[in-house]
Design an enzyme around this catalytic site. Structure first.
Site, PDB file in Angstrom:
ATOM      1  N   HIS A  29       8.159  -6.996   7.372  1.00 48.91           N
ATOM      2  CA  HIS A  29       7.826  -5.583   7.134  1.00 48.91           C
ATOM      3  C   HIS A  29       6.325  -5.362   7.312  1.00 48.91           C
ATOM      4  CE1 HIS A  29       8.807  -1.743   4.689  1.00 48.91           C
ATOM      5  NE2 HIS A  29       7.581  -1.620   5.180  1.00 48.91           N
ATOM      6  N   HIS A  31       3.743  -2.446   9.574  1.00 47.59           N
ATOM      7  CA  HIS A  31       3.666  -1.288  10.482  1.00 47.59           C
ATOM      8  C   HIS A  31       2.596  -1.543  11.534  1.00 47.59           C
ATOM      9  CE1 HIS A  31       6.178   1.447   7.952  1.00 47.59           C
ATOM     10  NE2 HIS A  31       5.836   0.542   7.050  1.00 47.59           N
ATOM     11  N   GLY A 186       7.941   6.937   6.032  1.00 51.53           N
ATOM     12  CA  GLY A 186       7.268   8.188   5.679  1.00 51.53           C
ATOM     13  C   GLY A 186       7.493   8.531   4.214  1.00 51.53           C
ATOM     14  N   HIS A 213      13.136   2.164   4.166  1.00 52.96           N
ATOM     15  CA  HIS A 213      12.192   2.251   3.052  1.00 52.96           C
ATOM     16  C   HIS A 213      12.904   2.987   1.916  1.00 52.96           C
ATOM     17  CE1 HIS A 213       9.019   1.510   6.041  1.00 52.96           C
ATOM     18  NE2 HIS A 213       8.177   1.357   5.059  1.00 52.96           N
ATOM     19  N   GLU A 216      10.588   3.021  -3.184  1.00 54.61           N
ATOM     20  CA  GLU A 216       9.124   2.834  -3.202  1.00 54.61           C
ATOM     21  C   GLU A 216       8.488   3.998  -3.959  1.00 54.61           C
ATOM     22  OE1 GLU A 216       7.214   3.472   0.570  1.00 54.61           O
ATOM     23  OE2 GLU A 216       5.468   2.249   0.058  1.00 54.61           O
ATOM     24  N   ASP A 305       3.196  -4.862   4.760  1.00 50.75           N
ATOM     25  CA  ASP A 305       3.332  -3.403   4.925  1.00 50.75           C
ATOM     26  C   ASP A 305       2.269  -2.864   5.889  1.00 50.75           C
ATOM     27  OD1 ASP A 305       4.822  -1.151   4.541  1.00 50.75           O
ATOM     28  OD2 ASP A 305       3.832  -0.533   2.689  1.00 50.75           O
TER      29      ASP A 305
END
Ligand code: ADE
Ligand code: ZN
Length: 370
Positions: A29, A31, A186, A213, A216, A305
């Site tokens: 995971h 981005h 998002g 996601h 969170e 992340d």
């Protein structure tokens, strides 16, 4: 140091004697637009005439991103992405960022990595989403050739937009070229995953793979929808699954039916410690549920992340988890086994990594120190 000593050391004692960068690590995971090197952001801004950066000093820019990300909520955490996405609007920029991503992974001791991004955010310069994906894949292929790190690409849809079906179809179209799955990213609060059910059904009908996601910035309802409406095979974060677990006075656990399901079905939880602190998903790291989940058999793994925003690496996350939760070398191996078992790479690739990289790598580390 003797092999036996390494086997008994835990936590800070293990951190003191072991080079954590050399541990073979698996990252599921991260981005792409959250891990750009600050120097690259500046160079790409200059090359492409992007004028929005707050500073042109790499150290100051890194600090600026990190400061912005520490506001304790997800919407503000995500604000910095306008600049990384702002400079990733050409084929060359996308290729470069993807290539450097794998170079960074190599430096960090990562042997297999899944990286994700939302192609729609890279079309402002006139590229089509297919061109965007093609450019990132080209950079990843080049990076694998030069650095030997294996990878898979995950396509993200964005929760606040209504283009998720298009993103799902894009992911499916590129599956034979290195795209391994589909994600929903998002701001979470106010944007339940089931609003994107058509996209997830398209992925399911294509026998493709889903991570979402969830848990969170919102609670159990989001996790439940991700699993039971949208068919998620893995969960990004899932920090709030803690809300479905009670600790009795004698220390035993009482699991709610959702937590029990996640445990029983071996649903992988892609946990991200520093990011959770920065977005406010956890109040402080000592109370982070990672340790509780891991010690009670949940299939958790460690992730970064957004390396730029959260000023982190896989080495830092691994050191942090080891110190916070007093982990042993065997437990670090187990965490990385959890990750590779949960990867979206084909079964043969996973078996190869398990035996030839993870098991062999940890055995060598134990042997090396005799
Ligand atoms: N995009 C980048 N980082 C994210 C996060 N932590 N949660 C949701 N979307 C993201
Ligand atoms: Zn994420």
């Amino acid at each position: 140091m003797k092999e036996a000593d390494l086997k008994v050391l835990t936590g800070k004692d293990l951190v003191a004697v072991l080079d954590f960068r050399k541990l073979p690590k698996v990252l599921l995971h991260e981005h792409l637009d959250g891990g750009v090197r600050p120097s690259t952001v500046i160079e790409l801004a200059r090359e492409n005439g992007y004028g929005g950066l707050p500073t042109e000093d790499a150290g100051e820019l890194a600090a600026w991103f990190h400061r912005g990300a520490q506001k304790g909520n997800l919407p503000e955490y995500l604000e910095g992405f306008q600049h990384t996405c702002g400079v990733m609007q050409t084929k060359e920029a996308l290729q470069r960022v993807a290539y450097e991503f794998l170079e960074d992974m190599k430096q960090d001791g990562v042997v297999y990595s899944e990286v994700r991004f939302a192609p729609l955010l890279h079309t402002e310069g006139g590229l089509t989403q297919d061109e965007v994906v093609n450019s990132v894949l080209a950079g990843l292929r080049h990076g694998e050739k030069d650095f030997g790190v294996k990878w898979g690409l995950i396509i993200c849809a964005l929760r606040h937009l209504d283009s998720s079906l298009e993103a799902a179809e894009l992911a499916i179209r590129w599956r034979d070229a290195g795209v391994v799955g589909f994600d929903l990213a998002g701001g979470e609060s106010g944007f339940p995953p089931k609003k994107h059910i058509d996209a997830f059904h398209a992925i399911q009908r294509a026998n493709f793979q889903i991570t979402i996601h969830a848990g969170e910035a919102f609670g159990l309802e989001s996790i439940w929808q991700a699993l039971q409406y949208c068919g998620a095979h893995r969960l990004g974060h899932a920090t709030r699954l803690r809300d479905d677990i009670q600790i009795r006075e004698d220390g035993s656990l009482k699991l709610g039916i959702l937590a029990q399901y996640v445990l029983d079905r071996r649903i992988p939880l892609e946990m991200c410690l520093y990011s959770n602190l920065h977005t406010g998903a956890c109040k402080n790291l000592t109370e982070h549920p990672f340790g509780l989940f891991f010690r009670n058999g949940f299939r958790v793994c460690l992730n970064t992340d957004d390396r730029l925003m959260s000023d982190t690496t896989m080495t830092k996350e691994t050191v942090l988890a080891t110190e916070l939760f007093d982990l042993s070398l065997a437990e670090l191996e187990r965490l990385n086994m959890n990750a590779v078992k949960s990867a979206f790479a084909p079964f043969d690739t996973r078996v190869d990594i398990i035996y030839n990289t993870i098991k062999a790598g940890y055995a060598a580390i134990r042997g090396e120190r005799e």
